[in-house]
Design a protein around this motif. Structure first.
Motif, PDB file in Angstrom:
ATOM      1  N   LYS A 191       0.845  -1.181   0.000  1.00 61.64           N
ATOM      2  CA  LYS A 191       0.000   0.000   0.000  1.00 61.64           C
ATOM      3  C   LYS A 191       0.889   1.242   0.000  1.00 61.64           C
ATOM      4  O   LYS A 191       2.057   1.200   0.345  1.00 61.64           O
ATOM      5  N   PHE A 192       0.294   2.365  -0.361  1.00 60.01           N
ATOM      6  CA  PHE A 192       1.071   3.596  -0.452  1.00 60.01           C
ATOM      7  C   PHE A 192       1.457   4.140   0.924  1.00 60.01           C
ATOM      8  O   PHE A 192       2.565   4.626   1.119  1.00 60.01           O
ATOM      9  N   ALA A 193       0.549   4.056   1.890  1.00 62.42           N
ATOM     10  CA  ALA A 193       0.793   4.629   3.213  1.00 62.42           C
ATOM     11  C   ALA A 193       0.339   3.665   4.298  1.00 62.42           C
ATOM     12  O   ALA A 193      -0.371   2.701   4.040  1.00 62.42           O
ATOM     13  N   ASP A 194       0.752   3.949   5.535  1.00 62.77           N
ATOM     14  CA  ASP A 194       0.380   3.056   6.638  1.00 62.77           C
ATOM     15  C   ASP A 194      -1.070   3.222   7.039  1.00 62.77           C
ATOM     16  O   ASP A 194      -1.786   2.261   7.241  1.00 62.77           O
ATOM     17  N   SER A 195      -1.530   4.471   7.180  1.00 55.12           N
ATOM     18  CA  SER A 195      -2.897   4.687   7.654  1.00 55.12           C
ATOM     19  C   SER A 195      -3.387   6.074   7.292  1.00 55.12           C
ATOM     20  O   SER A 195      -2.597   7.019   7.167  1.00 55.12           O
ATOM     21  N   ALA A 196      -4.695   6.203   7.164  1.00 61.16           N
ATOM     22  CA  ALA A 196      -5.287   7.516   6.932  1.00 61.16           C
ATOM     23  C   ALA A 196      -5.066   8.410   8.143  1.00 61.16           C
ATOM     24  O   ALA A 196      -4.840   9.617   8.010  1.00 61.16           O
ATOM     25  N   GLY A 197      -5.113   7.813   9.316  1.00 66.89           N
ATOM     26  CA  GLY A 197      -4.914   8.582  10.539  1.00 66.89           C
ATOM     27  C   GLY A 197      -3.547   9.233  10.598  1.00 66.89           C
ATOM     28  O   GLY A 197      -3.398  10.373  11.052  1.00 66.89           O
ATOM     29  N   GLY A 198      -2.529   8.515  10.145  1.00 69.92           N
ATOM     30  CA  GLY A 198      -1.184   9.064  10.147  1.00 69.92           C
ATOM     31  C   GLY A 198      -1.042  10.238   9.187  1.00 69.92           C
ATOM     32  O   GLY A 198      -0.392  11.242   9.506  1.00 69.92           O
ATOM     33  N   ILE A 199      -1.636  10.110   8.015  1.00 73.96           N
ATOM     34  CA  ILE A 199      -1.606  11.205   7.037  1.00 73.96           C
ATOM     35  C   ILE A 199      -2.343  12.415   7.592  1.00 73.96           C
ATOM     36  O   ILE A 199      -1.852  13.552   7.547  1.00 73.96           O
ATOM     37  N   TYR A 200      -3.516  12.168   8.127  1.00 70.90           N
ATOM     38  CA  TYR A 200      -4.342  13.238   8.698  1.00 70.90           C
ATOM     39  C   TYR A 200      -3.601  14.018   9.783  1.00 70.90           C
ATOM     40  O   TYR A 200      -3.585  15.251   9.782  1.00 70.90           O
ATOM     41  N   THR A 201      -2.938  13.299  10.674  1.00 74.84           N
ATOM     42  CA  THR A 201      -2.207  13.953  11.762  1.00 74.84           C
ATOM     43  C   THR A 201      -1.090  14.827  11.221  1.00 74.84           C
ATOM     44  O   THR A 201      -0.879  15.962  11.674  1.00 74.84           O
ATOM     45  N   ALA A 202      -0.355  14.321  10.238  1.00 78.85           N
ATOM     46  CA  ALA A 202       0.753  15.080   9.667  1.00 78.85           C
ATOM     47  C   ALA A 202       0.267  16.350   8.985  1.00 78.85           C
ATOM     48  O   ALA A 202       0.864  17.426   9.146  1.00 78.85           O
ATOM     49  N   VAL A 203      -0.823  16.252   8.220  1.00 78.05           N
ATOM     50  CA  VAL A 203      -1.364  17.429   7.536  1.00 78.05           C
ATOM     51  C   VAL A 203      -1.881  18.441   8.558  1.00 78.05           C
ATOM     52  O   VAL A 203      -1.592  19.639   8.488  1.00 78.05           O
ATOM     53  N   PRO A 225     -11.217  25.288   8.028  1.00 79.57           N
ATOM     54  CA  PRO A 225     -10.926  24.678   6.717  1.00 79.57           C
ATOM     55  C   PRO A 225      -9.675  23.805   6.732  1.00 79.57           C
ATOM     56  O   PRO A 225      -9.588  22.846   5.959  1.00 79.57           O
ATOM     57  N   ALA A 226      -8.721  24.119   7.598  1.00 78.08           N
ATOM     58  CA  ALA A 226      -7.508  23.310   7.675  1.00 78.08           C
ATOM     59  C   ALA A 226      -7.824  21.909   8.182  1.00 78.08           C
ATOM     60  O   ALA A 226      -7.246  20.915   7.713  1.00 78.08           O
ATOM     61  N   LEU A 227      -8.742  21.819   9.127  1.00 81.00           N
ATOM     62  CA  LEU A 227      -9.143  20.508   9.662  1.00 81.00           C
ATOM     63  C   LEU A 227      -9.877  19.702   8.596  1.00 81.00           C
ATOM     64  O   LEU A 227      -9.600  18.513   8.401  1.00 81.00           O
ATOM     65  N   ARG A 228     -10.793  20.337   7.908  1.00 80.86           N
ATOM     66  CA  ARG A 228     -11.542  19.633   6.868  1.00 80.86           C
ATOM     67  C   ARG A 228     -10.614  19.196   5.732  1.00 80.86           C
ATOM     68  O   ARG A 228     -10.775  18.109   5.158  1.00 80.86           O
ATOM     69  N   ARG A 229      -9.643  20.034   5.397  1.00 84.31           N
ATOM     70  CA  ARG A 229      -8.689  19.674   4.343  1.00 84.31           C
ATOM     71  C   ARG A 229      -7.904  18.430   4.745  1.00 84.31           C
ATOM     72  O   ARG A 229      -7.754  17.493   3.938  1.00 84.31           O
ATOM     73  N   ALA A 230      -7.386  18.406   5.962  1.00 85.21           N
ATOM     74  CA  ALA A 230      -6.608  17.253   6.414  1.00 85.21           C
ATOM     75  C   ALA A 230      -7.458  15.992   6.416  1.00 85.21           C
ATOM     76  O   ALA A 230      -7.006  14.926   5.971  1.00 85.21           O
ATOM     77  N   PHE A 231      -8.688  16.120   6.884  1.00 87.94           N
ATOM     78  CA  PHE A 231      -9.598  14.966   6.946  1.00 87.94           C
ATOM     79  C   PHE A 231      -9.917  14.462   5.540  1.00 87.94           C
ATOM     80  O   PHE A 231      -9.942  13.250   5.295  1.00 87.94           O
ATOM     81  N   THR A 232     -10.125  15.384   4.617  1.00 84.13           N
ATOM     82  CA  THR A 232     -10.491  14.996   3.245  1.00 84.13           C
ATOM     83  C   THR A 232      -9.328  14.326   2.517  1.00 84.13           C
ATOM     84  O   THR A 232      -9.504  13.287   1.873  1.00 84.13           O
ATOM     85  N   ILE A 233      -8.138  14.917   2.614  1.00 85.81           N
ATOM     86  CA  ILE A 233      -6.978  14.322   1.948  1.00 85.81           C
ATOM     87  C   ILE A 233      -6.729  12.911   2.459  1.00 85.81           C
ATOM     88  O   ILE A 233      -6.579  11.962   1.676  1.00 85.81           O
TER      89      ILE A 233
END
Length: 421
Positions: A191-203, A225-233
């Motif tokens: 897979k490309f990444a370990d978890s959505a949660g990890g990406i979200y936290t970093a963003v 909007p920054a929170l929604r952006r991180a959640f969406t990505i």
């Protein structure tokens, strides 16, 4: 320490150091100090050295996992007993414990105010309470971010493998998501990444505000909007099945690293040791480290405090002061990849020249020092620790196909508002 989120256990042994005033009584009477911490602080050799240099001081270490550690502090403060002499508090919990600042020693009384120049302003201010009048804690590390990636999988995907070229692929997190699409179209073995949660936290940690307003601590999760952006990505990457769906620091996460189940992970410096331990020697040289999308961001960092319960407040302060001096922070990075929070430390030649053979000889000193220089403060509200998990859990539902992205967002906002009320 290190953030947000470091939940692995570290066996912390006995303490060491060059302490000033207050040492003579310790040598005459014999003093037992205790320190309570969690995760990868890297204090083993330092604690032994401190104890050896101060024969009259013995150190009892207390180690618990991340959540249990901070729950225990709250219980001990409420009961008025049971707290260690030196207590580490992770940055996301500092706003909560600032509300009980009267239960911690104001370190100004021991001269801590004179240490202010050691830290960047944002880090120093995180350790203050009572509108900045009280020095509640001294900063340890910080969790400046980079991106760890598997060179072999990038080669399979026809992507660049040289770290500077890899960093150029993703100047933004939106670009990172596009690379995830390219990668997933070419590579089926990982897979490309370990978890959505990890990406979200970093963003999210690159944003100045998360769930609460820095102005008045009001709840803004529903309109930030920054929170929604991180959640969406993060949610979109997870919904496409491009994550290994493993929660960091769990046994499945360790197994996924060993088996090579994913190709990228946003990695604070302290995580490098955990990746190496989980991956084992057979994965040496397969990983490398590049700059993180968006630049900067912080995931972790703690403060050493002294509860008023301590019967040896001066000795406890001396210990905390020594552990957070630049010389010790330099050693913590060179020995254990614990990124200093002090410019004099992360800018030291020993730090800047450090490379890591496990990660293909990556110049991790320069990479993480650059990340530290670009780091901006991230406001944590008083109820951050209560609200934050609702969004991570929501992303898990998206990853597993149990909920759409929009439905998961709506539920997370509702639950977060309730938790904040």
């Amino acid at each position: 320490m290190a953030s947000g989120l470091r939940k692995s256990l570290l066996v912390i042994a006995a303490l060491t150091g060059l302490v000033g005033a207050g040492c003579a009584p310790a040598e005459d009477q014999g003093i037992e100090l205790s320190i309570a911490t969690f995760g990868e602080f890297g204090y083993d050799s330092l604690l032994k050295e401190y104890e050896a240099a101060h024969p009259g001081i013995r150190i009892q270490n207390r180690v618990a996992d991340f959540e249990a550690h901070h729950k225990a502090i709250a219980t001990q403060l409420a009961a008025g007993r049971g707290a260690a002499d030196v207590v580490a508090i992770e940055e996301q919990y500092m706003p909560q414990f600032r509300q009980s600042a009267d239960k911690f020693v104001d370190l100004n009384g021991f001269g801590a105010g004179g240490l202010r120049a050691q830290w960047p302003q944002w880090k120093w201010e995180q350790g203050l309470a009572d509108s900045g009048r009280v020095v509640m804690g001294l900063g340890t590390d910080m969790g400046g971010l980079a991106m760890c990636f598997r060179k072999d999988y990038f080669a399979q995907a026809g992507l660049p493998t040289e770290r500077a070229a890899v960093a150029a692929l993703w100047p933004t997190w939106e670009d990172y998501a596009k690379i995830g699409d390219l990668f997933s179209a070419k590579v089926s073995s990982a897979k490309f990444a370990d978890s959505a949660g990890g990406i979200y936290t970093a963003v999210l940690n690159q944003s100045p505000e998360n769930f609460f307003s820095a102005k008045d601590d009001s709840f803004i999760a529903d309109r930030n909007p920054a929170l929604r952006r991180a959640f969406t990505i993060a949610g979109q990457i997870g919904a496409k099945g491009q994550t290994a769906r493993v929660t960091p620091f769990t046994q499945p996460w360790n197994v996924a690293i060993k088996q090579g189940s994913f190709a990228t992970i946003a990695c604070p410096a302290w995580m490098l040791t955990q990746i190496q331990e989980a991956g084992g020697p057979e994965n040496a040289g397969k990983w490398d480290v590049a700059a993180v999308p968006g630049g900067g961001g912080n995931n972790g960092g703690s403060f050493l405090t002294v509860p008023t319960q301590s019967k040896h407040q001066r000795e406890a302060y001396d210990l905390a002061k020594w552990l957070t001096e630049p010389a010790q922070e330099v050693r913590l990075f060179t020995e254990s990849n614990i990124l200093p929070s002090e410019p004099a430390a992360y800018g030291a030649p020993e730090v800047l020249s450090k490379t890591d053979p496990y990660f293909s000889g990556a110049p991790i000193g320069r990479i993480y020092a650059a990340s530290a220089d670009s780091l901006k403060p991230n406001y944590r509200g008083l109820k951050d620790a209560k609200v934050r998990p609702t969004f991570g859990t929501a992303l898990g539902r998206v990853e597993s196909g149990k909920q759409t992205l929009d439905a998961a967002w709506d539920q997370a906002v509702t639950e977060a508002r309730a938790a904040a009320s």
